[in-house]
Design an enzyme around this catalytic site. Structure first.
Site, mmCIF file in Angstrom:
data_model
loop_
_atom_site.group_PDB
_atom_site.id
_atom_site.type_symbol
_atom_site.label_atom_id
_atom_site.label_comp_id
_atom_site.label_asym_id
_atom_site.label_seq_id
_atom_site.Cartn_x
_atom_site.Cartn_y
_atom_site.Cartn_z
ATOM 1 N N SER A 189 -2.807 -2.314 -11.795
ATOM 2 C CA SER A 189 -2.294 -2.946 -10.575
ATOM 3 C C SER A 189 -1.791 -4.336 -10.912
ATOM 4 O O SER A 189 -2.550 -5.189 -11.382
ATOM 5 C CB SER A 189 -3.388 -3.054 -9.502
ATOM 6 O OG SER A 189 -2.941 -3.949 -8.491
ATOM 7 N N SER B 113 -1.786 -1.820 3.406
ATOM 8 C CA SER B 113 -1.552 -1.669 1.968
ATOM 9 C C SER B 113 -2.374 -0.508 1.427
ATOM 10 O O SER B 113 -2.009 0.113 0.430
ATOM 11 C CB SER B 113 -1.930 -2.956 1.226
ATOM 12 O OG SER B 113 -3.324 -3.168 1.238
ATOM 13 N N GLU C 238 -9.212 8.251 1.918
ATOM 14 C CA GLU C 238 -9.794 6.998 2.416
ATOM 15 C C GLU C 238 -11.115 7.268 3.159
ATOM 16 O O GLU C 238 -12.078 6.530 3.013
ATOM 17 C CB GLU C 238 -8.789 6.255 3.309
ATOM 18 C CG GLU C 238 -9.211 4.827 3.599
ATOM 19 C CD GLU C 238 -8.058 3.871 3.882
ATOM 20 O OE1 GLU C 238 -6.896 4.161 3.490
ATOM 21 O OE2 GLU C 238 -8.315 2.818 4.483
ATOM 22 N N ASP D 123 -2.039 5.301 9.728
ATOM 23 C CA ASP D 123 -1.459 4.531 8.626
ATOM 24 C C ASP D 123 -0.775 5.434 7.598
ATOM 25 O O ASP D 123 0.344 5.183 7.166
ATOM 26 C CB ASP D 123 -2.541 3.706 7.923
ATOM 27 C CG ASP D 123 -3.194 2.704 8.868
ATOM 28 O OD1 ASP D 123 -2.736 2.592 10.017
ATOM 29 O OD2 ASP D 123 -4.167 2.056 8.446
ATOM 30 N N HIS E 37 -6.778 1.589 18.162
ATOM 31 C CA HIS E 37 -8.045 2.333 18.286
ATOM 32 C C HIS E 37 -7.919 3.526 19.236
ATOM 33 O O HIS E 37 -8.885 3.918 19.877
ATOM 34 C CB HIS E 37 -9.198 1.418 18.710
ATOM 35 C CG HIS E 37 -9.641 0.507 17.595
ATOM 36 N ND1 HIS E 37 -10.729 0.767 16.795
ATOM 37 C CD2 HIS E 37 -9.112 -0.648 17.129
ATOM 38 C CE1 HIS E 37 -10.863 -0.196 15.899
ATOM 39 N NE2 HIS E 37 -9.890 -1.071 16.077
ATOM 40 N N THR E 38 -6.729 4.057 19.336
ATOM 41 C CA THR E 38 -6.538 5.295 20.105
ATOM 42 C C THR E 38 -6.462 6.498 19.172
ATOM 43 O O THR E 38 -6.592 7.622 19.613
ATOM 44 C CB THR E 38 -5.219 5.226 20.908
ATOM 45 O OG1 THR E 38 -4.226 4.654 20.056
ATOM 46 C CG2 THR E 38 -5.361 4.369 22.148
HETATM 47 P P1 ADP Z 1 -4.939 -3.102 4.609
HETATM 48 O O1 ADP Z 1 -4.772 -1.619 4.523
HETATM 49 O O2 ADP Z 1 -4.845 -3.616 6.010
HETATM 50 O O3 ADP Z 1 -4.024 -3.856 3.696
HETATM 51 P P2 ADP Z 1 -7.526 -2.449 3.544
HETATM 52 O O4 ADP Z 1 -8.777 -3.216 3.425
HETATM 53 O O5 ADP Z 1 -7.542 -1.154 4.281
HETATM 54 O O6 ADP Z 1 -6.433 -3.440 4.153
HETATM 55 O O7 ADP Z 1 -6.987 -2.120 2.090
HETATM 56 C C1 ADP Z 1 -6.827 -3.149 1.133
HETATM 57 C C2 ADP Z 1 -7.394 -2.702 -0.196
HETATM 58 O O8 ADP Z 1 -6.595 -1.615 -0.740
HETATM 59 C C3 ADP Z 1 -7.332 -3.772 -1.259
HETATM 60 O O9 ADP Z 1 -8.434 -4.656 -1.174
HETATM 61 C C4 ADP Z 1 -7.357 -2.957 -2.537
HETATM 62 O O10 ADP Z 1 -8.671 -2.505 -2.823
HETATM 63 C C5 ADP Z 1 -6.530 -1.727 -2.148
HETATM 64 N N1 ADP Z 1 -5.113 -1.945 -2.515
HETATM 65 C C6 ADP Z 1 -4.066 -2.026 -1.674
HETATM 66 N N2 ADP Z 1 -2.917 -2.269 -2.348
HETATM 67 C C7 ADP Z 1 -3.247 -2.364 -3.633
HETATM 68 C C8 ADP Z 1 -2.512 -2.644 -4.849
HETATM 69 N N3 ADP Z 1 -1.196 -2.867 -4.822
HETATM 70 N N4 ADP Z 1 -3.197 -2.660 -6.009
HETATM 71 C C9 ADP Z 1 -4.516 -2.415 -6.035
HETATM 72 N N5 ADP Z 1 -5.256 -2.166 -4.943
HETATM 73 C C10 ADP Z 1 -4.649 -2.149 -3.757
HETATM 74 MG MG MG Z 2 -6.076 -0.144 5.350
#
Ligand code: ADP
Ligand code: MG
Length: 383
Positions: A67, A126, A159, A171, A34-35
């Site tokens: 996906s 992710s 995002e 990220d 959170h920086t």
């Molecule tokens: P983090 O970034 O910590 O993994 P987030 O809530 O920011 O968690 O992002 C996760 C979301 O990103 C998933 O719920 C989905 O909507 C989307 N996402 C990430 N990877 C994929 C993938 N391989 N296929 C489809 N959607 C994805």
């Molecule tokens: Mg994320």
């Protein structure tokens, strides 16, 4: 599904065309939580879990995105792409397309297949990985190139502006610009950075608590508002302070009484975390492991007690690691309220460390954790 060869077969079977494949890694933040939106420092590393995106052109005017993680296909009209999010996983790739279109790129019809071994929603980003992989794939189809730092900004905007999540730049930046065997000390103010080598005998052990507490909506937003409140109060006395990156703990002592008690605690975390992050990069570069471990411990408890973004399970995962052989430092990483802890561990001990930590955690909480032994990897690339 395990590899780019598997994604290639899947893409050919589904879409009848050979794809070009791009990979964008997830990340672990070693310190600096959170920086980023306080225009401060963070120190993430890209990890050897990634999202793969396979792309091939189409001639029917459609954009079809599959996906493998969701085992689901979504189809859109290339000439009439959705202008707003609809709270679906496809928002992430669509957000990238919307931002690229806004930058003047014409988005052609294509098939896109996505697969990731970054655990979704566990704080290993992710979301940035799918954004950056999609951006690289689409740009390559168009025949365009965007340098890593700018690509990261565009994906962050996807995002922020399309998906509607107020994340900082970290990220996307590390996913686009990571370097094998290095962490990256990023100055979120001007995106300048310094690489800090992770010694070959140090492993990144990532321990997933398997919990993600559904905090009553908008915790990230409320924390961010409190951080901004503190910066605004200090800025009234010292106009050169626009963000907490420019503030000191002395400022907080002087003017904390003009803030809500929450804002004081959040600010104390952010200001001290920023200092710790810069010190930790030095400690890593100098290979001063004791110091690095101490800074990570201080960071964890500041995140837990002052920022109040930890939880019982994450605190337990950090505590249970403390006396295990090989531990250098441990803390909760990512947005908070669950997700993963990052443990720097002497590589020789990593396997037993992971096994013992898992056993202790299941005994304490009744939850079987997932523990990954990772290494810092390169940023996004063509496969
Ligand atoms: P983090 O970034 O910590 O993994 P987030 O809530 O920011 O968690 O992002 C996760 C979301 O990103 C998933 O719920 C989905 O909507 C989307 N996402 C990430 N990877 C994929 C993938 N391989 N296929 C489809 N959607 C994805
Ligand atoms: Mg994320």
């Amino acid at each position: 599904m395990q590899s780019s060869a598997d994604l290639r077969s899947l893409h050919v079977a589904r879409f009848g065309a050979a794809p070009e494949i791009f990979a964008a890694p997830g990340r672990v933040n070693i310190i600096g939580e959170h920086t980023d939106y306080a225009e401060g420092f963070v120190m993430p590393a890209a990890i050897d879990f990634a999202t793969l995106a396979g792309i091939s052109p189409r001639s029917d005017g459609k954009i079809v995105i599959y996906s493998e993680n969701f085992k689901e296909e979504r189809s859109f009209d290339a000439a009439a792409l959705p202008a707003a999010a609809n709270h679906y996983w496809s928002d992430y790739p669509l957000g990238v397309l919307a931002i690229l279109a806004g930058e003047g790129y014409t988005i052609p019809a294509f098939s896109l297949s996505i697969w990731s071994d970054v655990p979704l929603g566990s704080g290993l980003s992710s979301s940035a990985a799918i954004e950056v992989a999609t951006a690289l794939a689409v740009l390559s189809l168009i025949g365009a190139e965007i340098p890593g730092p700018k690509l990261a900004r565009l994906c962050q905007r996807a995002e922020n502006e399309f998906v509607g999540s107020a994340c900082g730049i970290m990220d996307q930046f590390i996913s686009a610009n990571g370097k094998k065997d290095h962490a990256l000390l990023l100055d979120c103010r001007d995106l300048s950075y310094k690489l800090a080598p992770i010694p070959p005998d140090v492993a990144l052990v990532i321990a997933n608590t398997m919990v993600k507490h559904a905090v009553t909506g908008g915790e990230y937003t409320s924390r961010r508002a409190q951080v901004e409140e503190a910066a605004a109060v200090i800025g009234r006395h010292r106009p050169e302070v626009k963000f907490l990156r420019d503030a000191t703990l002395e400022d907080l002592e002087k003017w904390g009484s003009e803030m809500s008690p929450e804002a004081v605690k959040r600010a104390r975390h952010v200001i001290s975390e920023n200092e710790r992050t810069v010190e930790a990069a030095d400690a890593l570069i100098q290979n001063e492991r004791k110091k690095l471990g101490r800074l990570m411990a201080e960071a964890h408890w500041s995140y837990s007690r002052d920022f109040e973004a930890s939880c019982v399970e994450a605190d337990a995962m950090v505590e249970l690691a403390q006396d295990l052989p090989g531990l250098i430092g441990a803390r909760l990483t990512g947005g908070g309220f669950g997700g993963c802890t990052v443990n720097l561990v002497e590589a020789d001990h990593a396997k037993e460390f992971a096994a013992e930590l898992a056993m202790r955690y299941v005994t304490r909480t009744g939850i079987q954790p997932q523990i990954h032994i990772c290494h810092a990897s390169d940023g996004a690339r063509k496969v």
